[in-house]
Design an enzyme around this catalytic site. Structure first.
Site, mmCIF file in Angstrom:
data_model
loop_
_atom_site.group_PDB
_atom_site.id
_atom_site.type_symbol
_atom_site.label_atom_id
_atom_site.label_comp_id
_atom_site.label_asym_id
_atom_site.label_seq_id
_atom_site.Cartn_x
_atom_site.Cartn_y
_atom_site.Cartn_z
ATOM 1 N NE ARG A 1 -4.070 0.359 2.914
ATOM 2 C CZ ARG A 1 -4.292 1.178 1.899
ATOM 3 N NH1 ARG A 1 -4.093 2.476 2.052
ATOM 4 N NH2 ARG A 1 -4.729 0.713 0.741
ATOM 5 C CB ALA B 1 -1.889 -6.862 -5.761
ATOM 6 N N GLY B 2 -3.581 -4.514 -4.511
ATOM 7 C CA GLY B 2 -4.513 -3.414 -4.726
ATOM 8 C C GLY B 2 -3.785 -2.127 -5.022
ATOM 9 C CG HIS B 3 -1.195 -1.410 -7.451
ATOM 10 N ND1 HIS B 3 -0.419 -2.011 -8.411
ATOM 11 C CD2 HIS B 3 -0.667 -1.779 -6.271
ATOM 12 C CE1 HIS B 3 0.538 -2.722 -7.832
ATOM 13 N NE2 HIS B 3 0.395 -2.598 -6.535
ATOM 14 C CB VAL C 1 -7.205 -0.804 -3.219
ATOM 15 C CG1 VAL C 1 -7.839 -0.968 -4.600
ATOM 16 C CG2 VAL C 1 -6.654 0.606 -3.060
ATOM 17 C CB SER C 2 -7.534 -5.904 -2.135
ATOM 18 O OG SER C 2 -6.766 -5.836 -3.308
ATOM 19 C CG ASP D 1 -1.786 -1.244 1.302
ATOM 20 O OD1 ASP D 1 -2.419 -1.603 0.312
ATOM 21 O OD2 ASP D 1 -1.774 -1.887 2.377
ATOM 22 C CE LYS E 1 3.416 -2.426 -4.626
ATOM 23 N NZ LYS E 1 2.928 -2.151 -3.264
ATOM 24 N N GLY E 2 1.311 1.910 -7.745
ATOM 25 C CA GLY E 2 0.546 2.081 -8.971
ATOM 26 C C GLY E 2 0.696 3.461 -9.570
#
Length: 430
Positions: free
Chosen positions: A302, A38-40, A296-297, A12, A15-16
């Site tokens: 968090r 994964a989640g971007h 995101v996923s 998290d 990176k995206g």
């Protein structure tokens, strides 16, 4: 010819966004490992796109995208995600995505098992996404998994899936709520639809390298979730670092130009496991709220805390970053004082420990040594160059850079694509 973007903490990190910024210079954007856990998120042209299984290079209309051989591939999510991107206005996505025929299939069976295994662990549960990633990699390593090329041999595919289901049924009995015949029936449709996307990724990457293509590789998860080097067992089930990129894509290591570590200006973690700088008081809550820290996923909140440079230095030693992208610096805009972990300390001896131990029992006994830096108490989102930043923000950047020994070439100052300061460009190979 290849630029690799890797998460340096527990995921998290953002990176995206960097992938999206660098994609216009790339001809191929690839993912190497992980799955739809994964989640971007990328904000481009006022639209927010969420990526899970697909490479986020699909935002760039001129970029081909590849899902590499070490990814565990959930077929329904693949088609669902493509459909959502089309709905949001991305064009030609079906002609710009390929998947390795060596990928293992992440079945709905695996997701059902994932939940049951978490229940078995009780208070020691990992905190997985529940999407079958661990069980998929388990069957892969046990050599009982199903690879994508086997989907196209109906007899082999159905025999192997039934064997997997029977094995899990023996283990879990009536607790396993799963209909193998239903999943087999759905794959009769997937078999036809999937053929156009399937490729021999080894040959594909070799041809790309021989032709001198610019390749951008998007890491999933992050180093501290790596199956070998993360906080085991509170990790994902794949190699999330540099080694996983090389094996997952069969890329020539001599063709790698840049290894960019993405690090959040503070630290977050989802799920269970150690987190030495976690702040359960006002600072952690403030970081969570201002930083919009939920997954995101999964949508899970968090855990939040201060930047841990022991973790970042450890991550750097494994991934050999040539540059860093410091993200979400703007989330610290309102803090009077900012704390940074620079070492751990043995409370019995007072001796400082500058490394990250493998033994979580030892890690638990250690105290954190913090360095306090002054905050800048003003918004930085409108800063477009490095020297537009307040001197305290620059001091924070330079402290991290000097401590870790890697240049910070990209600084995220907000959620939008254009909210990124680029500096020290000589450290980045074009």
């Amino acid at each position: 010819m290849a630029t690799i973007i890797l998460g340096s903490q527990w995921g998290d990190e953002g990176k995206g966004k960097l992938t999206d910024i660098l994609c216009p210079k790339a001809q191929i954007c690839a993912r190497a490992a992980g799955g739809h856990n994964a989640g971007h998120s990328i904000v481009a042209n006022g639209v927010e796109y969420d990526f899970h299984l697909l490479p986020s290079g699909l935002v760039n209309p001129n970029c081909m995208n590849l899902i590499g051989s070490s990814v565990v591939f959930h077929v329904p999510s693949f088609f669902s995600e493509l459909s959502k991107l089309e709905t949001k206005g991305l064009t030609d996505v079906h002609n710009r995505i390929l998947v390795s025929d060596r990928c293992h299939v992440d079945f709905d069976l695996h997701a059902a098992v994932d939940g049951l295994e978490e229940v078995e662990l009780g208070d020691r549960k990992i905190g997985t996404t529940g999407r079958g990633i661990g069980p998929s990699y388990s069957t892969k390593m046990a050599r009982s998994g199903v690879r994508i090329h086997e989907i196209f041999n109906e007899e082999i595919f159905e025999r192997k899936l039934r064997q997997l289901a029977a094995g899990y049924k023996k283990r879990f009995g009536d607790l396993l709520k799963y209909d193998v015949e239903d999943e087999i029936a759905r794959f009769k449709e997937y078999r036809v639809k999937l053929a156009r996307y399937t490729v021999d990724a080894v040959q594909y990457m070799k041809q790309a390298e021989d032709r001198g293509y610019k390749i951008l590789i998007e890491g999933a998860n992050a180093l501290m979730l790596d199956i070998d080097y993360g906080t085991y067992p509170y990790v994902t089930s794949s190699n999330t670092g540099l080694g996983g990129i090389i094996t997952g894509l069969a890329i020539n290591p001599t063709k790698i130009d840049n290894i960019i570590g993405v690090v959040k200006a503070y630290t977050t973690r989802v799920g269970g496991g150690p987190f030495k700088t976690e702040d359960l008081e006002e600072a952690g809550t403030k970081l969570q709220e201002i930083g919009r820290e939920w997954g995101v996923s999964t949508g899970r909140k968090r855990r939040c805390g201060w930047l841990d440079l022991v973790v970042l230095k450890y991550s750097t030693a494994i991934n050999n970053y040539t540059a860093l992208n410091l993200t979400k610096l703007d989330i610290l805009d309102t803090f009077e004082t900012i704390k940074v972990a620079v070492a751990y300390k043995d409370p019995q001896t007072g001796e400082e420990v500058e490394y990250f131990p493998a033994d979580l029992g030892i890690l638990d006994t250690l105290e954190v040594v913090y360095k306090e830096l002054p905050g800048w108490k003003k918004p930085i989102t409108d800063c477009k160059s490095y020297y537009d930043l307040p001197k305290e923000a620059r001091a924070y950047v330079e402290f991290i850079e000097e401590f870790v020994g890697v240049p910070i070439c990209y600084i995220g100052t907000g959620p939008k694509r254009e909210d990124m300061i680029v500096r020290k460009t000589s450290a980045i190979k074009e």
